[in-house]
Design a protein around this motif. Sequence first.
Motif, PDB file in Angstrom:
ATOM      1  N   ASN A  99      33.091  58.632  37.820  1.00 33.59           N
ATOM      2  CA  ASN A  99      32.347  58.939  37.028  1.00 33.59           C
ATOM      3  C   ASN A  99      31.616  58.051  36.195  1.00 33.59           C
ATOM      4  O   ASN A  99      30.322  58.434  35.702  1.00 33.59           O
ATOM      5  CB  ASN A  99      33.358  59.526  35.798  1.00 33.59           C
ATOM      6  CG  ASN A  99      34.570  61.007  36.647  1.00 33.59           C
ATOM      7  OD1 ASN A  99      33.408  61.635  37.185  1.00 33.59           O
ATOM      8  ND2 ASN A  99      35.855  60.882  36.298  1.00 33.59           N
ATOM      9  N   LEU A 100      32.210  57.041  36.003  1.00 31.80           N
ATOM     10  CA  LEU A 100      31.310  55.894  35.547  1.00 31.80           C
ATOM     11  C   LEU A 100      30.278  55.890  36.439  1.00 31.80           C
ATOM     12  O   LEU A 100      28.222  56.012  35.243  1.00 31.80           O
ATOM     13  CB  LEU A 100      31.881  54.415  35.404  1.00 31.80           C
ATOM     14  CG  LEU A 100      31.196  52.995  35.067  1.00 31.80           C
ATOM     15  CD1 LEU A 100      30.523  53.244  34.159  1.00 31.80           C
ATOM     16  CD2 LEU A 100      31.336  52.214  35.409  1.00 31.80           C
TER      17      LEU A 100
ATOM     18  N   LEU B  51      23.912  55.788  37.026  1.00 36.84           N
ATOM     19  CA  LEU B  51      22.873  56.739  37.377  1.00 36.84           C
ATOM     20  C   LEU B  51      21.647  57.902  36.762  1.00 36.84           C
ATOM     21  O   LEU B  51      21.076  58.076  36.556  1.00 36.84           O
ATOM     22  CB  LEU B  51      23.499  57.811  38.836  1.00 36.84           C
ATOM     23  CG  LEU B  51      24.453  56.204  40.104  1.00 36.84           C
ATOM     24  CD1 LEU B  51      24.582  57.480  40.599  1.00 36.84           C
ATOM     25  CD2 LEU B  51      22.922  55.492  40.833  1.00 36.84           C
ATOM     26  N   ALA B  52      22.201  58.474  35.666  1.00 34.41           N
ATOM     27  CA  ALA B  52      22.141  59.488  34.845  1.00 34.41           C
ATOM     28  C   ALA B  52      21.159  58.995  34.183  1.00 34.41           C
ATOM     29  O   ALA B  52      19.958  59.478  33.233  1.00 34.41           O
ATOM     30  CB  ALA B  52      23.337  60.815  34.931  1.00 34.41           C
TER      31      ALA B  52
ATOM     32  N   VAL C  40      20.310  53.575  34.873  1.00 35.34           N
ATOM     33  CA  VAL C  40      20.601  52.874  35.696  1.00 35.34           C
ATOM     34  C   VAL C  40      20.644  52.180  36.752  1.00 35.34           C
ATOM     35  O   VAL C  40      21.085  53.180  37.611  1.00 35.34           O
ATOM     36  CB  VAL C  40      22.221  52.309  34.879  1.00 35.34           C
ATOM     37  CG1 VAL C  40      22.320  50.600  35.500  1.00 35.34           C
ATOM     38  CG2 VAL C  40      22.354  52.399  33.692  1.00 35.34           C
ATOM     39  N   PRO C  41      20.458  50.637  37.222  1.00 36.92           N
ATOM     40  CA  PRO C  41      20.038  50.740  38.980  1.00 36.92           C
ATOM     41  C   PRO C  41      20.927  49.986  39.591  1.00 36.92           C
ATOM     42  O   PRO C  41      21.562  48.367  40.444  1.00 36.92           O
ATOM     43  CB  PRO C  41      18.943  48.920  38.503  1.00 36.92           C
ATOM     44  CG  PRO C  41      19.117  49.127  37.893  1.00 36.92           C
ATOM     45  CD  PRO C  41      19.554  49.900  36.455  1.00 36.92           C
ATOM     46  N   VAL C  42      21.821  50.971  39.695  1.00 38.65           N
ATOM     47  CA  VAL C  42      23.213  50.650  40.264  1.00 38.65           C
ATOM     48  C   VAL C  42      22.762  51.209  41.927  1.00 38.65           C
ATOM     49  O   VAL C  42      23.259  52.378  42.062  1.00 38.65           O
ATOM     50  CB  VAL C  42      24.450  51.564  39.935  1.00 38.65           C
ATOM     51  CG1 VAL C  42      25.631  51.028  40.471  1.00 38.65           C
ATOM     52  CG2 VAL C  42      24.680  51.238  38.647  1.00 38.65           C
ATOM     53  N   ASP C  43      22.479  49.779  42.926  1.00 42.34           N
ATOM     54  CA  ASP C  43      22.628  50.096  44.232  1.00 42.34           C
ATOM     55  C   ASP C  43      23.478  50.407  45.135  1.00 42.34           C
ATOM     56  O   ASP C  43      23.039  51.154  46.423  1.00 42.34           O
ATOM     57  CB  ASP C  43      21.530  48.589  44.827  1.00 42.34           C
ATOM     58  CG  ASP C  43      20.506  48.478  44.286  1.00 42.34           C
ATOM     59  OD1 ASP C  43      19.360  49.853  43.988  1.00 42.34           O
ATOM     60  OD2 ASP C  43      19.768  47.770  43.963  1.00 42.34           O
TER      61      ASP C  43
ATOM     62  N   ALA D 191      28.847  57.541  48.857  1.00 44.11           N
ATOM     63  CA  ALA D 191      27.523  57.804  48.674  1.00 44.11           C
ATOM     64  C   ALA D 191      27.239  58.077  48.857  1.00 44.11           C
ATOM     65  O   ALA D 191      25.845  59.104  48.536  1.00 44.11           O
ATOM     66  CB  ALA D 191      28.049  57.061  51.050  1.00 44.11           C
ATOM     67  N   ASP D 192      27.467  59.926  48.343  1.00 40.07           N
ATOM     68  CA  ASP D 192      26.856  61.465  48.501  1.00 40.07           C
ATOM     69  C   ASP D 192      26.194  61.220  46.626  1.00 40.07           C
ATOM     70  O   ASP D 192      25.242  62.053  46.920  1.00 40.07           O
ATOM     71  CB  ASP D 192      28.030  62.214  48.385  1.00 40.07           C
ATOM     72  CG  ASP D 192      28.261  62.811  50.055  1.00 40.07           C
ATOM     73  OD1 ASP D 192      27.509  61.866  50.818  1.00 40.07           O
ATOM     74  OD2 ASP D 192      29.601  63.500  50.224  1.00 40.07           O
ATOM     75  N   LEU D 193      26.510  60.465  46.265  1.00 36.42           N
ATOM     76  CA  LEU D 193      25.935  59.762  44.903  1.00 36.42           C
ATOM     77  C   LEU D 193      24.380  59.349  44.851  1.00 36.42           C
ATOM     78  O   LEU D 193      24.052  59.660  44.147  1.00 36.42           O
ATOM     79  CB  LEU D 193      26.899  59.026  43.885  1.00 36.42           C
ATOM     80  CG  LEU D 193      28.268  59.786  43.597  1.00 36.42           C
ATOM     81  CD1 LEU D 193      28.844  58.666  42.687  1.00 36.42           C
ATOM     82  CD2 LEU D 193      27.685  61.514  42.579  1.00 36.42           C
ATOM     83  N   GLY D 194      24.822  58.800  46.022  1.00 38.56           N
ATOM     84  CA  GLY D 194      23.090  58.293  46.505  1.00 38.56           C
ATOM     85  C   GLY D 194      22.668  56.981  46.356  1.00 38.56           C
ATOM     86  O   GLY D 194      22.235  55.468  46.362  1.00 38.56           O
ATOM     87  N   VAL D 195      24.238  56.119  46.548  1.00 42.20           N
ATOM     88  CA  VAL D 195      24.096  54.598  46.519  1.00 42.20           C
ATOM     89  C   VAL D 195      25.381  53.879  47.738  1.00 42.20           C
ATOM     90  O   VAL D 195      26.085  55.067  48.673  1.00 42.20           O
ATOM     91  CB  VAL D 195      25.838  54.096  45.451  1.00 42.20           C
ATOM     92  CG1 VAL D 195      24.754  54.743  44.221  1.00 42.20           C
ATOM     93  CG2 VAL D 195      26.795  54.925  45.602  1.00 42.20           C
TER      94      VAL D 195
END
Length: 443
Positions: free
Chosen positions: A209-210, A215-216, A219-222, A247-251
């Motif tokens: 959730n964090l 991401l919303a 913030v550049p979380v890779d 991974a499905d979150l796009g990271v």
Amino acid sequence: MLRRLTAAAALLAAALTATPAAAADTPLRDLAEARGIYLGTAVTAGKLTGGYADVAGAQFGSVTPGNEMKWGSVEPTRGAYDWAGADRVVAFAEAHGQQVRGHTLVWHSQLPSWVSDGTWTADQLRTVMTDHIAAEAGRYKGRVDHWDVVNEPLNEDGTLRQSVFGATLGESYIADAFRAARAADPAAKLYLNDYSTDAIGAKSDGMYNLVKRLLAQGVPVDGVGFQAHLILGQVPASLEANLRRFADLGVDVAITELDIRMPLPATAEKLDRQKADYAAVLRACLAVTRCAGVTVWGFTDSDSWIPDFFPGEGAATPYDENLNPKPAHAGIAGTLAPVTPPAPGVCSVTYAVSSQWTGGFTAQVTLRNTGTAALAGWTVRWTQPAGQRVTQAWNATVTQTGAEVTATPLPYNTTLPPGGTVSFGFNGAWTGTNPPPAALTCT
């Protein structure tokens, strides 16, 4: 505290390290690279000589400074820096063609007292933190591939840890840290990293959730790092599914600090269980497309933190204290070993639902080698026609992306002789209807 294997256990470990010649001769880093991931290790800068350096350089494609990049090590006094240890690790990596995982820019532990014991306003602490990030990430700009920007931000229940940063700045410190790191080194991959998030549960839910919130906010979380300090025989059953949901979150995701400890002394049974556990963690990473790699937290028992923190436990790494590979090494090598796909047209596959209930079902898939030569590896693919989801599988690694499902073998059923069959099963969830796939393909 027990820091050394007994002589008998050391001999036992050596006796159990036999691996196929090809796997034994190929460095682990090369096996990992061929499978599309890196295999890394934490190292201690002061030990990077002799046999320790030889193994670290030859076998691992990435290194993480165990302590040399932590805030207390590099900035013990505000504005006064000591880069000697970190420089040594980075120079070693560059000399051996390795990636570097920077660990770590912001952490509640191993802080210099001037930070942890200071009395700060929010603006003051934010400036102190971002100045430190700018100095450290900036110094290694272009030389560090992945940064653990924020380490261990959460409590066990998934809430924000009330460190000096969390208590003074709230959750906003995490976003500020990532933005500062991106500004200091735009090319580095930026990670959140924590422990006890390997299985699906309260803490990993909190991390999930964090990451969604960050991401919303843009913030550049890779990536997200999963430390995986595990106990013998307790690799989480949900590890792969947990990696996949992040991974499905796009990271990207990565196993960042893997070790698997056991009660001492080590025995043949324990070492064999550890071998299977290391293999299971590697398989989970390989099954998730966005899993970037796996890092062991020290490759030799002589360099492990476990005995100091867990008296009576140890033997947690792939090498013993004399730099001899243990069965865990063979487990890693075997899992990373290349798989030669079969030629097309030499296999057939059948699918059957063996039981069904409201909202769920069990299916069995049987693959037959219809050729005249052994199949060295196989893949079965199908499309779920009505939105069914695979929830659990056995005798194969089964992954699903959207409606597309892929099944690949486990180490014990990779090779299929002419005329031979292999069966695997899975549980699935359905709503409305549960028709079988129109077709299954095997290669």
